[in-house]
Scaffold this motif. Structure first.
Motif, PDB file in Angstrom:
ATOM      1  N   GLN A  11       0.839  -1.190   0.000  1.00 34.46           N
ATOM      2  CA  GLN A  11       0.000   0.000   0.000  1.00 34.46           C
ATOM      3  C   GLN A  11       0.877   1.244   0.000  1.00 34.46           C
ATOM      4  O   GLN A  11       2.014   1.212   0.474  1.00 34.46           O
ATOM      5  N   SER A  12       0.314   2.329  -0.514  1.00 29.28           N
ATOM      6  CA  SER A  12       1.004   3.620  -0.510  1.00 29.28           C
ATOM      7  C   SER A  12       0.159   4.642   0.217  1.00 29.28           C
ATOM      8  O   SER A  12      -1.068   4.534   0.293  1.00 29.28           O
ATOM      9  N   ASP A  13       0.811   5.649   0.771  1.00 26.86           N
ATOM     10  CA  ASP A  13       0.108   6.714   1.488  1.00 26.86           C
ATOM     11  C   ASP A  13       0.946   7.987   1.414  1.00 26.86           C
ATOM     12  O   ASP A  13       2.179   7.930   1.416  1.00 26.86           O
ATOM     13  N   VAL A  14       0.260   9.137   1.384  1.00 26.14           N
ATOM     14  CA  VAL A  14       0.969  10.427   1.313  1.00 26.14           C
ATOM     15  C   VAL A  14       1.394  10.911   2.695  1.00 26.14           C
ATOM     16  O   VAL A  14       2.077  11.923   2.816  1.00 26.14           O
ATOM     17  N   MET A  15       0.974  10.211   3.762  1.00 23.29           N
ATOM     18  CA  MET A  15       1.359  10.544   5.142  1.00 23.29           C
ATOM     19  C   MET A  15       0.945  11.976   5.496  1.00 23.29           C
ATOM     20  O   MET A  15       1.730  12.777   6.017  1.00 23.29           O
ATOM     21  N   ASP A  16      -0.305  12.288   5.225  1.00 18.15           N
ATOM     22  CA  ASP A  16      -0.853  13.624   5.448  1.00 18.15           C
ATOM     23  C   ASP A  16      -0.632  14.079   6.892  1.00 18.15           C
ATOM     24  O   ASP A  16      -1.095  13.419   7.829  1.00 18.15           O
ATOM     25  N   PRO A  17       0.047  15.215   7.121  1.00 17.79           N
ATOM     26  CA  PRO A  17       0.261  15.670   8.499  1.00 17.79           C
ATOM     27  C   PRO A  17      -1.037  16.010   9.226  1.00 17.79           C
ATOM     28  O   PRO A  17      -1.071  15.988  10.457  1.00 17.79           O
ATOM     29  N   ALA A  18      -2.113  16.299   8.493  1.00 17.70           N
ATOM     30  CA  ALA A  18      -3.385  16.622   9.145  1.00 17.70           C
ATOM     31  C   ALA A  18      -3.890  15.443   9.975  1.00 17.70           C
ATOM     32  O   ALA A  18      -4.485  15.623  11.036  1.00 17.70           O
ATOM     33  N   LEU A  39       7.572  12.050  12.175  1.00 12.72           N
ATOM     34  CA  LEU A  39       6.392  11.595  12.892  1.00 12.72           C
ATOM     35  C   LEU A  39       6.801  10.903  14.186  1.00 12.72           C
ATOM     36  O   LEU A  39       7.838  10.233  14.241  1.00 12.72           O
ATOM     37  N   PRO A  40       6.024  11.037  15.248  1.00 12.23           N
ATOM     38  CA  PRO A  40       6.305  10.287  16.476  1.00 12.23           C
ATOM     39  C   PRO A  40       6.270   8.785  16.210  1.00 12.23           C
ATOM     40  O   PRO A  40       5.649   8.319  15.249  1.00 12.23           O
ATOM     41  N   PRO A  41       6.940   8.000  17.047  1.00 12.22           N
ATOM     42  CA  PRO A  41       6.952   6.548  16.832  1.00 12.22           C
ATOM     43  C   PRO A  41       5.552   5.952  16.878  1.00 12.22           C
ATOM     44  O   PRO A  41       4.719   6.352  17.681  1.00 12.22           O
ATOM     45  N   PHE A  42       5.300   5.024  15.984  1.00 11.43           N
ATOM     46  CA  PHE A  42       4.051   4.266  15.893  1.00 11.43           C
ATOM     47  C   PHE A  42       2.921   5.038  15.223  1.00 11.43           C
ATOM     48  O   PHE A  42       1.839   4.503  15.046  1.00 11.43           O
ATOM     49  N   PHE A  43       3.164   6.283  14.825  1.00 13.43           N
ATOM     50  CA  PHE A  43       2.122   7.048  14.151  1.00 13.43           C
ATOM     51  C   PHE A  43       1.813   6.494  12.762  1.00 13.43           C
ATOM     52  O   PHE A  43       0.811   6.892  12.155  1.00 13.43           O
ATOM     53  N   HIS A  44       2.640   5.581  12.262  1.00  9.06           N
ATOM     54  CA  HIS A  44       2.298   4.969  10.973  1.00  9.06           C
ATOM     55  C   HIS A  44       0.993   4.182  11.063  1.00  9.06           C
ATOM     56  O   HIS A  44       0.380   3.870  10.036  1.00  9.06           O
ATOM     57  N   GLN A  45       0.540   3.864  12.290  1.00 10.49           N
ATOM     58  CA  GLN A  45      -0.751   3.189  12.457  1.00 10.49           C
ATOM     59  C   GLN A  45      -1.914   4.009  11.901  1.00 10.49           C
ATOM     60  O   GLN A  45      -2.985   3.459  11.617  1.00 10.49           O
ATOM     61  N   LEU A  46      -1.710   5.315  11.775  1.00 11.32           N
ATOM     62  CA  LEU A  46      -2.768   6.187  11.268  1.00 11.32           C
ATOM     63  C   LEU A  46      -2.896   6.120   9.750  1.00 11.32           C
ATOM     64  O   LEU A  46      -3.845   6.681   9.186  1.00 11.32           O
ATOM     65  N   TYR A  47      -1.959   5.452   9.089  1.00 12.00           N
ATOM     66  CA  TYR A  47      -1.889   5.476   7.631  1.00 12.00           C
ATOM     67  C   TYR A  47      -2.050   4.063   7.061  1.00 12.00           C
ATOM     68  O   TYR A  47      -2.268   3.116   7.799  1.00 12.00           O
ATOM     69  N   PHE A  48      -1.980   3.977   5.739  1.00 11.29           N
ATOM     70  CA  PHE A  48      -2.069   2.693   5.032  1.00 11.29           C
ATOM     71  C   PHE A  48      -3.396   1.990   5.323  1.00 11.29           C
ATOM     72  O   PHE A  48      -3.449   0.812   5.671  1.00 11.29           O
ATOM     73  N   HIS A  87      14.305   2.227  11.908  1.00  9.45           N
ATOM     74  CA  HIS A  87      15.564   2.385  11.179  1.00  9.45           C
ATOM     75  C   HIS A  87      15.844   3.848  10.827  1.00  9.45           C
ATOM     76  O   HIS A  87      16.999   4.276  10.822  1.00  9.45           O
ATOM     77  N   ALA A  88      14.808   4.599  10.511  1.00 15.00           N
ATOM     78  CA  ALA A  88      14.944   6.007  10.127  1.00 15.00           C
ATOM     79  C   ALA A  88      13.593   6.676  10.368  1.00 15.00           C
ATOM     80  O   ALA A  88      12.552   6.021  10.328  1.00 15.00           O
ATOM     81  N   PRO A  89      13.581   8.003  10.627  1.00 13.47           N
ATOM     82  CA  PRO A  89      12.299   8.676  10.894  1.00 13.47           C
ATOM     83  C   PRO A  89      11.382   8.666   9.670  1.00 13.47           C
ATOM     84  O   PRO A  89      11.845   8.818   8.539  1.00 13.47           O
ATOM     85  N   LEU A  90      10.103   8.471   9.908  1.00 18.29           N
ATOM     86  CA  LEU A  90       9.096   8.690   8.880  1.00 18.29           C
ATOM     87  C   LEU A  90       8.723  10.160   8.893  1.00 18.29           C
ATOM     88  O   LEU A  90       8.556  10.756   9.970  1.00 18.29           O
ATOM     89  N   ARG A  91       8.581  10.763   7.710  1.00 17.50           N
ATOM     90  CA  ARG A  91       8.332  12.190   7.596  1.00 17.50           C
ATOM     91  C   ARG A  91       6.894  12.454   7.161  1.00 17.50           C
ATOM     92  O   ARG A  91       6.359  11.813   6.262  1.00 17.50           O
ATOM     93  N   ALA A  92       6.263  13.424   7.810  1.00 17.86           N
ATOM     94  CA  ALA A  92       4.905  13.811   7.442  1.00 17.86           C
ATOM     95  C   ALA A  92       4.911  14.457   6.065  1.00 17.86           C
ATOM     96  O   ALA A  92       5.814  15.227   5.721  1.00 17.86           O
ATOM     97  N   HIS A 122       5.401  -6.134   8.588  1.00 17.20           N
ATOM     98  CA  HIS A 122       5.246  -4.932   7.775  1.00 17.20           C
ATOM     99  C   HIS A 122       6.612  -4.267   7.597  1.00 17.20           C
ATOM    100  O   HIS A 122       7.383  -4.163   8.557  1.00 17.20           O
ATOM    101  N   GLU A 123       6.878  -3.774   6.405  1.00 19.40           N
ATOM    102  CA  GLU A 123       8.067  -2.974   6.146  1.00 19.40           C
ATOM    103  C   GLU A 123       7.618  -1.672   5.482  1.00 19.40           C
ATOM    104  O   GLU A 123       6.870  -1.702   4.497  1.00 19.40           O
ATOM    105  N   VAL A 124       8.071  -0.556   6.038  1.00 19.60           N
ATOM    106  CA  VAL A 124       7.669   0.755   5.536  1.00 19.60           C
ATOM    107  C   VAL A 124       8.885   1.451   4.939  1.00 19.60           C
ATOM    108  O   VAL A 124       9.922   1.585   5.601  1.00 19.60           O
ATOM    109  N   HIS A 125       8.738   1.881   3.683  1.00 19.38           N
ATOM    110  CA  HIS A 125       9.803   2.582   2.972  1.00 19.38           C
ATOM    111  C   HIS A 125       9.349   3.998   2.619  1.00 19.38           C
ATOM    112  O   HIS A 125       8.179   4.225   2.315  1.00 19.38           O
TER     113      HIS A 125
END
Length: 265
Positions: A11-18, A39-48, A87-92, A122-125
């Motif tokens: 899946q892909s997502d734009v990681m909307d900061p809103a 993004l704070p840790p684990f905030f990827h749960q809001l996406y995908f 491994h590296a920060p996810l960016r909004a 899950h692997e997030v790139h």
């Protein structure tokens, strides 16, 4: 039987900061995450999100099993544990992709009846870099019988050096379900949670408890490299809990002293 599943999804997502800011506001924090910020840790749960039409949903509101997650004939789903490597920060505001594979699944006989165990990886790139690896352990079980003896929860430690009291309104549970696109009815449908799945109230999301522990750990210990957690007992929406930290151990203590979750960094 213990087998692996080769099905993989992406899946892909734009990681909307809103969306991240809406979650921070729901937690009573300032919504000040700007585009490009980490993004704070684990905030990827809001996406995908994985939206499915009504015909493809199970009775509990989750997508039906039988694809990525095999159908083992057990209706009740619980998020039992998780492990994360940052491994590296996810960016909004920066597009990202998440690939998911079912690493293993097994059906076993437990003291309370048959259990199904599933591990998803899950692997997030983002921008060509792998930012996150996450293992999600799910448990499936039968509907509860009225005369079944409920397992006793472990007693939580009381030797924490840092603690925070937290409470959970039904509004917060609804907002978290909406922001994570989690249709599981135990978190917002009181009649279903009580009458079908046998809980005493609405169930606080395990990932929400893990999220609060991660934010606490980051606050006191700095950026996280790894985090692992295991759910021990459900917490109801009307209960006040205590988030606890000592050294690199964290846990959630219920109002009666039971341990609801244990974690480490």
């Amino acid at each position: 039987m213990n087998t692996a599943q080769s099905t993989q999804t992406s899946q892909s997502d734009v990681m909307d900061p809103a969306r991240a800011n809406a979650f921070r506001v729901a937690l009573g924090q300032p919504g000040n995450i700007a585009e490009g910020a980490a993004l704070p840790p684990f905030f990827h749960q809001l996406y995908f999100w994985t939206p499915e039409p009504p015909a493809q949903l199970g009775r509990d509101g989750h997508p039906k099993v039988g694809g990525l997650i095999p159908d083992m004939g057990l209706p009740r789903r619980m998020w039992a544990a998780g492990r994360l490597a940052f491994h590296a920060p996810l960016r909004a505001g920066t597009p990202a992709t998440r690939s998911t594979v079912c690493e293993r699944h097994a059906r076993k006989e437990g003291r309370s009846g048959p259990l199904g165990f599933v591990t998803l990886r899950h692997e997030v790139h983002q921008s060509g870099v792998q930012c996150l690896t996450e293992w999600q352990d799910l448990v499936y079980r039968e509907d509860p019988s009225r005369d079944a003896i409920k397992p006793e929860a472990p007693v939580a430690r009381i030797d924490e050096t840092h603690s925070e009291e937290v409470s959970f309104s039904s509004t917060l549970l609804f907002r978290y379900s909406a922001l994570t696109f989690n249709g599981h009815r135990i978190h917002y449908d009181l009649d279903y949670a009580r009458d079908i799945e046998g809980y005493g109230g609405l169930v606080v999301h395990g990932p929400l408890l893990a999220q609060l522990l991660m934010l606490m750990a980051e606050k006191h210990l700095g950026p996280l490299e790894t985090f692992q957690f295991r759910a021990n007992a459900p917490l109801m929406h009307f209960e006040t809990a205590t988030l606890c930290l000592k050294d690199r151990d964290l846990w959630v203590r219920g109002p009666d002293g039971r341990q609801c979750m244990a974690a480490s960094v």
